[in-house]
Motif scaffolding. Structure first.
Motif, PDB file in Angstrom:
ATOM      1  N   GLY A 116       1.691   4.289  27.326  1.00  0.00           N
ATOM      2  CA  GLY A 116       2.034   3.834  25.994  1.00  0.00           C
ATOM      3  C   GLY A 116       3.505   3.494  25.860  1.00  0.00           C
ATOM      4  N   ILE A 117       3.819   2.865  24.778  1.00  0.00           N
ATOM      5  CA  ILE A 117       5.203   2.627  24.392  1.00  0.00           C
ATOM      6  C   ILE A 117       5.744   3.984  23.954  1.00  0.00           C
ATOM      7  CG2 ILE A 117       6.670   1.291  22.840  1.00  0.00           C
ATOM      8  CD1 ILE A 117       4.208  -0.548  22.375  1.00  0.00           C
ATOM      9  N   SER A 118       7.036   4.171  23.984  1.00  0.00           N
ATOM     10  CA  SER A 118       7.580   5.464  23.565  1.00  0.00           C
ATOM     11  C   SER A 118       7.174   5.783  22.127  1.00  0.00           C
ATOM     12  CB  SER A 118       9.098   5.460  23.706  1.00  0.00           C
ATOM     13  OG  SER A 118       9.674   4.494  22.855  1.00  0.00           O
TER      14      SER A 118
ATOM     15  N   GLN B  81      -1.932   5.169  20.873  1.00  0.00           N
ATOM     16  CA  GLN B  81      -0.767   4.540  20.235  1.00  0.00           C
ATOM     17  C   GLN B  81      -1.009   4.439  18.720  1.00  0.00           C
ATOM     18  OE1 GLN B  81       2.304   3.082  22.295  1.00  0.00           O
ATOM     19  NE2 GLN B  81       1.404   5.021  22.903  1.00  0.00           N
ATOM     20  N   LYS B  82      -1.560   5.531  18.156  1.00  0.00           N
ATOM     21  CA  LYS B  82      -1.971   5.573  16.748  1.00  0.00           C
ATOM     22  C   LYS B  82      -1.224   6.672  16.014  1.00  0.00           C
ATOM     23  CE  LYS B  82      -6.087   7.218  15.341  1.00  0.00           C
ATOM     24  NZ  LYS B  82      -7.545   7.259  15.082  1.00  0.00           N
ATOM     25  N   ILE B  83      -0.764   6.335  14.807  1.00  0.00           N
ATOM     26  CA  ILE B  83      -0.127   7.307  13.927  1.00  0.00           C
ATOM     27  C   ILE B  83      -0.987   7.456  12.677  1.00  0.00           C
ATOM     28  CG2 ILE B  83       1.343   5.605  12.729  1.00  0.00           C
ATOM     29  CD1 ILE B  83       3.564   7.807  12.759  1.00  0.00           C
TER      30      ILE B  83
ATOM     31  N   PHE C 290       2.917  -1.368  18.553  1.00  0.00           N
ATOM     32  CA  PHE C 290       3.009  -2.367  19.615  1.00  0.00           C
ATOM     33  C   PHE C 290       4.400  -2.976  19.603  1.00  0.00           C
ATOM     34  CE2 PHE C 290       1.428  -4.608  15.897  1.00  0.00           C
ATOM     35  CZ  PHE C 290       2.098  -5.816  15.905  1.00  0.00           C
ATOM     36  N   GLU C 291       4.743  -3.690  20.675  1.00  0.00           N
ATOM     37  CA  GLU C 291       6.026  -4.370  20.756  1.00  0.00           C
ATOM     38  C   GLU C 291       5.820  -5.856  20.519  1.00  0.00           C
ATOM     39  OE1 GLU C 291       8.036  -3.470  24.421  1.00  0.00           O
ATOM     40  OE2 GLU C 291       8.460  -1.427  23.788  1.00  0.00           O
TER      41      GLU C 291
ATOM     42  N   VAL D   4       6.611  -2.434  16.337  1.00  0.00           N
ATOM     43  CA  VAL D   4       5.899  -2.669  15.082  1.00  0.00           C
ATOM     44  C   VAL D   4       4.809  -1.623  14.924  1.00  0.00           C
ATOM     45  CG1 VAL D   4       4.508  -4.326  13.777  1.00  0.00           C
ATOM     46  CG2 VAL D   4       6.339  -5.153  15.280  1.00  0.00           C
ATOM     47  N   LEU D   5       4.711  -1.069  13.726  1.00  0.00           N
ATOM     48  CA  LEU D   5       3.586  -0.233  13.315  1.00  0.00           C
ATOM     49  C   LEU D   5       2.871  -1.003  12.213  1.00  0.00           C
ATOM     50  CD1 LEU D   5       5.326   3.251  12.965  1.00  0.00           C
ATOM     51  CD2 LEU D   5       3.433   2.735  14.520  1.00  0.00           C
ATOM     52  N   THR D   6       1.570  -1.103  12.289  1.00  0.00           N
ATOM     53  CA  THR D   6       0.841  -1.785  11.231  1.00  0.00           C
ATOM     54  C   THR D   6      -0.535  -1.158  11.069  1.00  0.00           C
ATOM     55  OG1 THR D   6       0.178  -3.940  10.340  1.00  0.00           O
ATOM     56  CG2 THR D   6      -0.099  -3.606  12.711  1.00  0.00           C
TER      57      THR D   6
END
Length: 125
Positions: free
Chosen positions: A3-5, A55-57, A78-79, A100-102
């Motif tokens: 994942g991304i950091s 990669q989920k918040i 995601f980037e 980006v968080l969406t």
């Protein structure tokens, strides 16, 4: 998948057209804390979880100006580069890059006919 950091730090946010600031802290066990400020000058606390594998918040915002009514946010990280956020594309952008968080949220102001709203947060990297 690597994942991304984790999405810790300061973010700019738009939630259903309302702009503000989102500050996220991620603990070693994936716990989420921090604040969101959309109803200036109120800082509402957030609490939730981060899933590195997805990669989920997910976090809850207790909206203080609405007597603590909760809003429940879900989003994915995601980037993206500059071309994603431009109105026209004149070739592949080299810089800047964004994280980006969406996703969507429910809660304050939602109704049976519209139970979810969209949100977007970005951070320059």
């Amino acid at each position: 998948m690597q994942g991304i950091s984790v999405p810790a730090g300061h973010w700019h946010i738009i939630a259903n057209g309302f702009q503000g600031d989102l500050d996220i802290v991620i603990t070693a066990d994936g716990g989420v804390g921090g604040t969101i400020r959309i109803d200036v000058p109120t800082f509402d606390p957030i609490v939730g979880v981060w899933s590195e594998s997805e990669q989920k918040i997910q976090f809850r915002r207790d909206v203080l100006v609405a007597h603590g009514t909760p809003q429940n946010y879900t989003g994915f990280l995601f980037e993206a580069d500059e071309s994603l956020l431009r109105e026209s594309d004149y070739g592949r952008a080299v810089a800047p890059k964004y994280r980006v968080l969406t996703g969507s949220f429910d809660g304050t102001g939602t109704s049976v006919t519209r139970p979810l709203y969209g949100w977007l947060a970005w951070q320059l990297i």
